[in-house]
Enzyme design. Structure first.
Site, short mmCIF file in Angstrom:
data_model
loop_
_atom_site.label_atom_id
_atom_site.label_comp_id
_atom_site.label_asym_id
_atom_site.label_seq_id
_atom_site.Cartn_x
_atom_site.Cartn_y
_atom_site.Cartn_z
N ASN A 94 -12.97 3.24 -6.24
CA ASN A 94 -11.54 3.56 -6.24
C ASN A 94 -11.13 4.19 -4.92
O ASN A 94 -11.92 4.85 -4.25
CB ASN A 94 -11.21 4.50 -7.40
CG ASN A 94 -11.52 3.86 -8.75
OD1 ASN A 94 -11.61 2.63 -8.86
ND2 ASN A 94 -11.74 4.68 -9.76
N VAL A 95 -9.87 3.98 -4.57
CA VAL A 95 -9.35 4.51 -3.32
C VAL A 95 -8.36 5.65 -3.60
O VAL A 95 -7.66 6.11 -2.70
CB VAL A 95 -8.69 3.39 -2.48
CG1 VAL A 95 -9.74 2.42 -1.96
CG2 VAL A 95 -7.63 2.63 -3.27
N CYS A 103 -5.24 6.00 20.27
CA CYS A 103 -5.22 5.03 21.38
C CYS A 103 -3.83 4.43 21.59
O CYS A 103 -3.64 3.63 22.52
CB CYS A 103 -6.23 3.91 21.10
SG CYS A 103 -5.72 2.73 19.84
N TYR A 148 0.84 -1.22 0.00
CA TYR A 148 0.00 0.00 0.00
C TYR A 148 0.87 1.26 0.00
O TYR A 148 0.47 2.29 -0.54
CB TYR A 148 -0.99 -0.03 1.17
CG TYR A 148 -2.15 -0.95 0.86
CD1 TYR A 148 -2.13 -2.30 1.22
CD2 TYR A 148 -3.25 -0.50 0.12
CE1 TYR A 148 -3.16 -3.16 0.89
CE2 TYR A 148 -4.29 -1.35 -0.22
CZ TYR A 148 -4.24 -2.67 0.15
OH TYR A 148 -5.26 -3.52 -0.20
N HIS A 168 -15.08 1.94 -0.98
CA HIS A 168 -13.98 1.02 -0.62
C HIS A 168 -12.89 1.74 0.15
O HIS A 168 -11.76 1.23 0.24
CB HIS A 168 -13.40 0.36 -1.88
CG HIS A 168 -14.33 -0.67 -2.46
ND1 HIS A 168 -14.13 -1.21 -3.71
CD2 HIS A 168 -15.47 -1.23 -1.98
CE1 HIS A 168 -15.10 -2.09 -3.95
NE2 HIS A 168 -15.93 -2.11 -2.93
N1 APR Z 1 -11.30 3.25 -20.02
C1 APR Z 1 -12.46 2.64 -19.66
N2 APR Z 1 -12.51 1.42 -19.06
C2 APR Z 1 -11.32 0.82 -18.84
C3 APR Z 1 -10.07 1.40 -19.20
C4 APR Z 1 -10.11 2.67 -19.80
N3 APR Z 1 -8.98 3.30 -20.18
N4 APR Z 1 -9.08 0.52 -18.84
C5 APR Z 1 -9.69 -0.54 -18.29
N5 APR Z 1 -11.03 -0.38 -18.30
C6 APR Z 1 -12.05 -1.28 -17.77
C7 APR Z 1 -11.74 -2.74 -17.99
O1 APR Z 1 -12.27 -3.19 -19.22
C8 APR Z 1 -12.46 -3.40 -16.80
O2 APR Z 1 -13.80 -3.74 -17.16
O3 APR Z 1 -12.11 -1.09 -16.38
C9 APR Z 1 -12.49 -2.30 -15.74
C10 APR Z 1 -11.55 -2.55 -14.58
O4 APR Z 1 -12.00 -3.69 -13.90
P1 APR Z 1 -11.26 -4.15 -12.56
O5 APR Z 1 -9.79 -4.15 -12.78
O6 APR Z 1 -11.94 -5.40 -12.09
O7 APR Z 1 -11.55 -2.97 -11.52
P2 APR Z 1 -12.87 -2.71 -10.67
O8 APR Z 1 -14.08 -3.13 -11.43
O9 APR Z 1 -12.81 -1.30 -10.21
O10 APR Z 1 -12.65 -3.69 -9.41
C11 APR Z 1 -13.64 -3.63 -8.39
O11 APR Z 1 -12.28 -5.10 -7.03
O12 APR Z 1 -10.17 -5.67 -6.28
C12 APR Z 1 -11.35 -5.04 -5.94
O13 APR Z 1 -11.60 -3.32 -4.34
C13 APR Z 1 -11.10 -3.58 -5.63
O14 APR Z 1 -12.51 -1.69 -6.10
C14 APR Z 1 -11.93 -2.85 -6.68
C15 APR Z 1 -12.98 -3.88 -7.06
#
Ligand code: APR
Length: 237
Positions: free
Chosen positions: A93-94, A140, A57, A110
């Protein structure tokens, strides 16, 4: 096209920050293809090796701190400013790129990379550059500092407020999310059940694509500004 006055609920995922240089999780080369989420994003993984998790992190936080908002974040901030109706912005997103772009409020379901949390008393404070297992909670004094992010198996934040927004939505828009992690992956279904139209703006079809009335595919930095410009015509200020 949404009527002026409509309530728009937006859910963003890692894909909206991809063009700001922050890796996604499940794309080719994504974080979970290089690291095991069980080691880095679960309470059990943290208990097993807090130093390893905090190092990860620390690395992610530096990337977040160096990242800048892209046109997709800026377009959503414009929508929140100019749309003649309510806009509820929920992010998985964080990072703080929505806030840097001018969005407010932003519902972080999240958590946030930029704060630390005490696992003993729940106190939050601005995350230092480097977190270490021996860090003490400022409140604490317990050696229980952890990232203020929601891990798998933990309950996301603000679910009641999000549920109320989904029940009142006229339009639900998912941007840059794979639709694989619940409860966020179920938001489109909940909004639709309450009568909302659903739109996906994503690089490619997501896992829950069938639940959306409409999908537009392409990079968020192009398709999100195009979508907002159609809703809020006129030169972006
Ligand atoms: N523009 C638009 N979409 C995009 C781009 C881009 N430039 N690049 C990638 N993507 C899309 C991908 O096609 C995918 O569907 O973004 C999505 C990312 O998916 P993940 O990597 O699974 O991310 P996310 O959906 O935010 O994950 C959800 O999973 O690991 C946990 O807590 C974490 O918040 C996260 C959660």
């Amino acid at each position: 096209m949404s009527k002026p006055g409509a309530h728009i609920v937006i859910l963003t995922g890692a894909g909206i920050s991809a063009e700001s240089g922050l890796g996604t999780f499940r794309d080719v080369g994504g974080l979970w293809s290089r690291y095991d989420w069980r080691d880095l994003a679960t309470p059990e993984g943290f208990a097993r090796d807090p130093g390893f998790v905090l190092d990860f992190y620390n690395w992610r936080r530096e990337r977040v701190r160096a990242a800048k908002p892209n046109p997709a974040h800026l377009a959503l901030a414009r929508l929140q400013r100019d749309w003649e109706g309510e806009v509820t912005l929920v992010t998985q997103n964080v990072d703080d790129l929505h806030e840097q772009a001018g969005s407010a409020p932003v519902i972080h379901m999240h958590g946030s990379h930029l704060t630390a949390r005490c696992a003993a008393c729940g106190h939050r404070w601005p995350a230092p550059r480097e977190m270490a297992p021996e860090d003490r909670c400022p409140a604490c004094r317990a050696e229980a500092a952890r990232p203020d992010v929601v891990w798998f198996g933990e309950t996301p934040h603000h679910l009641e407020a999000i549920g109320a927004a989904l029940a009142a939505a006229d339009l639900f828009v998912a941007i840059g999310t794979s639709g694989t992690v619940y409860p966020a992956a179920g938001f489109a279904g909940a909004a639709r059940a309450a009568g909302a139209r659903t739109l996906m703006l994503n690089l490619e079809p997501a896992e829950n694509a069938d639940i959306f009335d409409e999908a537009r595919h392409g990079p968020a930095s192009r398709i999100v500004p195009d979508w907002v410009a159609a809703l809020c015509p006129g030169e972006a200020p």
